[in-house]
Design an enzyme around this catalytic site. Structure first.
Site: not given
Length: 197
Positions: A48-50, A52, A148
């Protein structure tokens, strides 16, 4: 396996500019993870992105790592997210498909492309809308797992994530995209696992 509820603002694993305080390092302070992910990414089968937050699963054993990588690569699982976006669509739900590739103009961004890239598919449903503020709350179901993906698809339909500086707004990114559900077959018990946050 180990399941966690990832907080927003935490980087997954050590990288340039983020050597300490990562999610993997915090997990390793409490338990072992499979070494198959590599020295900096042990047990990591998805990310998961930072900015998220939400449900994540990590592999503690090598057998679990192999099986979870297969589950994620073959998309044999359910992943649901909640996103707050700009705009109030005139539809209740939509299927967004198309190929995603890295942008040739900005290497930090991904973009929808007509040729090349990798196939992507997200189903979105509007679950709340605030017309005056021009903001909607959407439930997003991922059928693929591109970098993304939700951010790219939301921007593509003209509803970028609120406060997403990379795909919509200028300034510091403070968007909160949340993984609210993971559903998959447990790698060793073969039982259906449903995790919600």
């Amino acid at each position: 396996i180990i399941v966690i509820n990832k907080p927003r603002g935490v980087v997954m694993y050590p990288s340039a500019g983020n050597k300490t305080g990562t999610l993997v390092q915090n997990i390793l302070a409490h338990t072992n993870l499979s070494a198959l992910g590599g020295a900096t990414r042990p047990g990591v089968v998805h990310r998961l992105d930072k900015d998220t937050s939400g449900v994540m699963v990590f592999a503690k054993s090598d057998a679990a790592f192999r099986e979870l990588v297969k589950i994620f690569s073959e998309h044999n699982l359910t992943r649901k997210y909640i996103a707050f976006v700009w705009g109030v669509p005139n539809w209740e739900s939509a299927d967004i498909t198309g190929n995603i590739a890295r942008s040739s103009r900005n290497r930090q961004k991904m973009t929808m492309v007509k040729t090349g890239g990798k196939p992507s598919h997200t189903e979105v449903s509007v679950i709340n809308a605030w017309s005056r503020a021009k903001i909607s709350e959407m439930r997003c179901t991922l059928f693929t797992g591109r970098t993304h993906q939700i951010r790219v698809h939301a921007a593509h339909i003209g509803c970028p994530l609120k406060n997403d500086f990379l795909y919509g707004e200028r300034g510091e990114s403070t968007y909160d995209l949340r993984c609210i559900k993971l559903e998959f077959i447990h790698p060793s018990t073969n039982q259906k696992i449903v995790i919600e946050a």
